[in-house]
Design an enzyme around this catalytic site. Structure first.
Site, PDB file in Angstrom:
ATOM      1  N   PHE A 150      61.411  27.507  92.804  1.00 58.08           N
ATOM      2  CA  PHE A 150      62.288  26.348  92.983  1.00 58.08           C
ATOM      3  C   PHE A 150      61.836  25.450  94.137  1.00 58.08           C
ATOM      4  O   PHE A 150      62.567  24.553  94.537  1.00 58.08           O
ATOM      5  CB  PHE A 150      63.733  26.806  93.233  1.00 58.08           C
ATOM      6  CG  PHE A 150      64.305  27.568  92.068  1.00 58.08           C
ATOM      7  CD1 PHE A 150      64.804  26.894  90.969  1.00 58.08           C
ATOM      8  CD2 PHE A 150      64.314  28.953  92.055  1.00 58.08           C
ATOM      9  CE1 PHE A 150      65.322  27.583  89.871  1.00 58.08           C
ATOM     10  CE2 PHE A 150      64.826  29.657  90.973  1.00 58.08           C
ATOM     11  CZ  PHE A 150      65.329  28.968  89.884  1.00 58.08           C
ATOM     12  N   LEU A 151      60.641  25.699  94.692  1.00 62.94           N
ATOM     13  CA  LEU A 151      60.230  24.893  95.851  1.00 62.94           C
ATOM     14  C   LEU A 151      60.106  23.425  95.471  1.00 62.94           C
ATOM     15  O   LEU A 151      59.846  23.078  94.321  1.00 62.94           O
ATOM     16  CB  LEU A 151      58.903  25.404  96.426  1.00 62.94           C
ATOM     17  CG  LEU A 151      57.608  25.319  95.597  1.00 62.94           C
ATOM     18  CD1 LEU A 151      57.045  23.914  95.546  1.00 62.94           C
ATOM     19  CD2 LEU A 151      56.582  26.263  96.170  1.00 62.94           C
ATOM     20  N   CYS A 261      57.277  18.081  87.643  1.00 61.42           N
ATOM     21  CA  CYS A 261      58.255  19.039  87.118  1.00 61.42           C
ATOM     22  C   CYS A 261      59.371  18.419  86.278  1.00 61.42           C
ATOM     23  O   CYS A 261      59.502  18.759  85.109  1.00 61.42           O
ATOM     24  CB  CYS A 261      58.841  19.838  88.275  1.00 61.42           C
ATOM     25  SG  CYS A 261      57.618  20.929  89.021  1.00 61.42           S
ATOM     26  N   LYS A 322      57.305  11.073  95.405  1.00 60.39           N
ATOM     27  CA  LYS A 322      58.358  11.135  96.421  1.00 60.39           C
ATOM     28  C   LYS A 322      57.697  11.274  97.784  1.00 60.39           C
ATOM     29  O   LYS A 322      56.480  11.511  97.863  1.00 60.39           O
ATOM     30  CB  LYS A 322      59.333  12.275  96.132  1.00 60.39           C
ATOM     31  CG  LYS A 322      58.714  13.659  96.257  1.00 60.39           C
ATOM     32  CD  LYS A 322      59.812  14.687  96.086  1.00 60.39           C
ATOM     33  CE  LYS A 322      59.341  16.075  96.381  1.00 60.39           C
ATOM     34  NZ  LYS A 322      60.390  17.063  96.277  1.00 60.39           N
TER      35      LYS A 322
HETATM   36  P1  NAD Z   1      48.713  22.725  89.695  1.00 58.50           P
HETATM   37  O1  NAD Z   1      48.135  22.006  88.566  1.00 58.50           O
HETATM   38  O2  NAD Z   1      48.819  22.077  91.044  1.00 58.50           O
HETATM   39  O3  NAD Z   1      47.920  24.102  89.914  1.00 58.50           O
HETATM   40  C1  NAD Z   1      47.502  24.947  88.888  1.00 58.50           C
HETATM   41  C2  NAD Z   1      46.173  25.573  89.258  1.00 58.50           C
HETATM   42  O4  NAD Z   1      45.822  26.542  88.261  1.00 58.50           O
HETATM   43  C3  NAD Z   1      45.013  24.580  89.324  1.00 58.50           C
HETATM   44  O5  NAD Z   1      44.394  24.662  90.588  1.00 58.50           O
HETATM   45  C4  NAD Z   1      44.070  25.038  88.197  1.00 58.50           C
HETATM   46  O6  NAD Z   1      42.707  24.850  88.501  1.00 58.50           O
HETATM   47  C5  NAD Z   1      44.401  26.506  88.127  1.00 58.50           C
HETATM   48  N1  NAD Z   1      44.010  27.180  86.878  1.00 58.50           N
HETATM   49  C6  NAD Z   1      44.044  26.719  85.598  1.00 58.50           C
HETATM   50  N2  NAD Z   1      43.601  27.679  84.748  1.00 58.50           N
HETATM   51  C7  NAD Z   1      43.264  28.742  85.497  1.00 58.50           C
HETATM   52  C8  NAD Z   1      42.765  30.035  85.203  1.00 58.50           C
HETATM   53  N3  NAD Z   1      42.483  30.422  83.959  1.00 58.50           N
HETATM   54  N4  NAD Z   1      42.554  30.876  86.232  1.00 58.50           N
HETATM   55  C9  NAD Z   1      42.804  30.515  87.505  1.00 58.50           C
HETATM   56  N5  NAD Z   1      43.299  29.298  87.845  1.00 58.50           N
HETATM   57  C10 NAD Z   1      43.527  28.440  86.856  1.00 58.50           C
HETATM   58  O7  NAD Z   1      50.163  23.204  89.208  1.00 58.50           O
HETATM   59  P2  NAD Z   1      51.461  23.477  90.118  1.00 58.50           P
HETATM   60  O8  NAD Z   1      52.122  22.194  90.473  1.00 58.50           O
HETATM   61  O9  NAD Z   1      51.118  24.454  91.173  1.00 58.50           O
HETATM   62  O10 NAD Z   1      52.406  24.172  89.023  1.00 58.50           O
HETATM   63  C11 NAD Z   1      52.155  25.475  88.544  1.00 58.50           C
HETATM   64  C12 NAD Z   1      53.384  25.926  87.783  1.00 58.50           C
HETATM   65  O11 NAD Z   1      54.512  25.992  88.670  1.00 58.50           O
HETATM   66  C13 NAD Z   1      53.812  24.989  86.652  1.00 58.50           C
HETATM   67  O12 NAD Z   1      54.354  25.753  85.608  1.00 58.50           O
HETATM   68  C14 NAD Z   1      54.913  24.158  87.289  1.00 58.50           C
HETATM   69  O13 NAD Z   1      55.828  23.679  86.343  1.00 58.50           O
HETATM   70  C15 NAD Z   1      55.575  25.180  88.188  1.00 58.50           C
HETATM   71  N6  NAD Z   1      56.273  24.602  89.343  1.00 58.50           N
HETATM   72  C16 NAD Z   1      55.727  23.578  90.044  1.00 58.50           C
HETATM   73  C17 NAD Z   1      56.402  23.078  91.159  1.00 58.50           C
HETATM   74  C18 NAD Z   1      55.826  21.924  91.932  1.00 58.50           C
HETATM   75  O14 NAD Z   1      56.578  21.358  92.732  1.00 58.50           O
HETATM   76  N7  NAD Z   1      54.581  21.566  91.784  1.00 58.50           N
HETATM   77  C19 NAD Z   1      57.606  23.630  91.562  1.00 58.50           C
HETATM   78  C20 NAD Z   1      58.124  24.707  90.841  1.00 58.50           C
HETATM   79  C21 NAD Z   1      57.459  25.194  89.724  1.00 58.50           C
END
Ligand code: NAD
Length: 438
Positions: A150-151, A261, A322
């Site tokens: 939830f961050l 998100c 944001k």
């Molecule tokens: P992001 O795109 O910033 O990071 C994902 C990372 O995964 C990338 O660095 C990518 O290179 C890597 N990746 C892809 N395939 C891979 C593999 N096979 N092995 C290893 N690494 C691999 O995404 P994010 O913003 O960190 O979001 C990740 C998840 O968390 C999503 O489901 C998102 O909905 C959820 N989420 C995001 C937030 C947010 O604020 N960004 C908050 C809560 C939940």
């Protein structure tokens, strides 16, 4: 504990760094070779307040390391977090290819009991699918747990270290015990760890984001109505926000929500609902309204310039979706820039953190500036898109001297309307009286 975090983006890097800070040994895995190379060299790959010092400290202490090799990352891990992308697929539902691919690979690599944690936002039923994919390739005992994150970007470290609540979806007592131990240092103030079944945990994340997106959108609708009825959204906001049943937060009208998100999660929940023959009507309305809200100031700008934006110089303050982040995914800025370019406007942008990401998207088609004032030179209008604090108390006299015309379109209602009015600006904001400068 020994922890592996697969995926080192916004969520993975924060999760890995913060869990190292609470004393665990963490290996972060990512397939992006350049990213891992930078992280190994001590270069942080995202802007997130407070993260860099924790990152440097934990690398120095030997508790945080990075690799591109999954087998190296998970070797000896008690818990493996999946913080992988779940972008919208062609039909809007969450694309699980990254998660399921890693699940397939993990099955071949487990050598002892391991807890696999879905930290990504995933549709209901994903934990079961991950379990099936892993079990295809192993006889090792393991558990799959849903632990949605939830961050909020911009305050991610604080949110991770002091969460309002931790949601853990599992029915395995063994997994529950390990997860409780891991999260204990983060909930010392008494905030709850909520244990539930996996499906409820998965739905909790989508319900939370969709509710917040709906709250924002509801206020945007009220703001649009204020403009028609001659009411003031700020007054209405205060009027309703003081009702404790409603609460003060997430009531600020503006030019729509963005980010990685809310847009994708609302869309994915609508799709999940459809897949079980449930028409979640309110979500479709939220998506439609937000799409038009994001660009609602463009027609106003056009009408001000008698329908012609060609060769008008528009300065834009704020590009990130944001404040306190460099993330521009689904940011209202990108859609506004795209349309303004199409209409022939010349664009001059400034953002404290997101310039480089916008440059990758728009290259030489727009102009980039080092500070908010230089972006105003010769501008026919200023469009405010992101509510960075630096924009909240500008020098209106200096702005007036730099700009061609004293004209502000404020998508975030940063100023009491009297302020730009006092300095002779035309000031058009959201859900409030339009001020026409003299
Ligand atoms: P992001 O795109 O910033 O990071 C994902 C990372 O995964 C990338 O660095 C990518 O290179 C890597 N990746 C892809 N395939 C891979 C593999 N096979 N092995 C290893 N690494 C691999 O995404 P994010 O913003 O960190 O979001 C990740 C998840 O968390 C999503 O489901 C998102 O909905 C959820 N989420 C995001 C937030 C947010 O604020 N960004 C908050 C809560 C939940």
């Amino acid at each position: 504990m020994n922890i592996a975090v697969i995926g080192t983006g916004y969520v993975g890097l924060v999760t890995g760094t913060c869990l190292a800070e609470t004393g665990n040994h963490v290996v972060c895995v990512d397939i992006d070779v350049n990213k891992v190379e930078k992280l190994r060299n001590g270069i942080i790959t995202i802007y997130e307040p407070g993260l860099e010092s924790l990152f440097e400290h934990n690398i120095k202490q030997g508790r945080l390391s990075f690799t591109t090799e999954l087998h190296e990352g998970i070797s000896g891990a008690d818990i493996v977090f999946l913080a992988l992308p779940t972008p919208p697929g062609n039909d809007g539902s969450a694309d699980l290819q990254y998660i399921l691919k890693v699940a397939d690979d993990l099955g071949q690599l487990l050598t002892k009991y391991t807890v696999i944690v879905d930290k990504s936002t995933v549709p209901v039923g994903t934990a079961e699918r991950v379990r099936d994919h892993i079990s295809k390739n192993t006889n090792q005992e393991f558990d799959v747990v849903s632990n949605p994150e939830f961050l909020r970007e911009g305050v991610a470290v604080e949110d991770f270290m002091k969460p309002d609540r931790v949601v853990i979806g599992t029915t395995s007592e063994k997994a529950k015990k390990l997860m409780s131990e891991l999260f204990a240092p983060l909930v010392r103030q008494g905030n709850p760890i909520l244990f539930m079944d996996e499906r409820s945990a998965e739905l909790t994340k989508y319900a939370a984001n969709s509710f917040l997106a709906t709250k924002i959108t509801f206020m945007n609708e009220v703001a649009n109505l204020c403009e028609k009825l001659g009411a003031d959204i700020d007054a209405v906001r205060k009027g309703i926000g003081t009702d404790t049943r409603i609460g003060k937060r997430f009531l600020f009208a503006g030019i729509g929500y963005g980010g990685s998100c809310f847009p994708k999660d609302v869309q994915a929940l609508a799709k999940s609902s459809k897949s079980v023959d449930y028409d979640f009507k309110i979500l479709n309305a939220v998506m439609d309204i937000n799409t038009s809200q994001k660009v609602k100031l463009i027609p106003k700008m056009e009408s001000y310039f008698n329908g012609d934006l060609a060769n008008k110089t528009i300065a834009i303050w704020g590009l990130a979706f944001k404040p306190y982040t460099d993330d521009i995914r689904e940011a209202p800025s990108t859609e506004n820039i795209r349309i303004l370019i199409e209409k022939g406007a010349k664009i001059q942008v400034y953002d404290p953190e997101a310039i480089e990401n916008i440059r990758v998207k728009f290259g030489d088609s727009i102009n980039y500036y080092e500070d908010e004032y230089s972006a105003l030179k010769g501008a026919d209008a200023l469009l405010i898109v992101t509510e960075w604090p630096i924009f909240r108390t500008p020098d209106f006299v200096r702005m007036g001297e730099l700009m061609n015309q004293k004209l502000i379109f404020d998508g975030r209602n940063l100023y009491a309307t009297e302020l730009p009015e006092k300095h002779g600006f035309t000031y058009i904001s959201i859900g409030r009286k339009e001020i026409y400068g003299k």
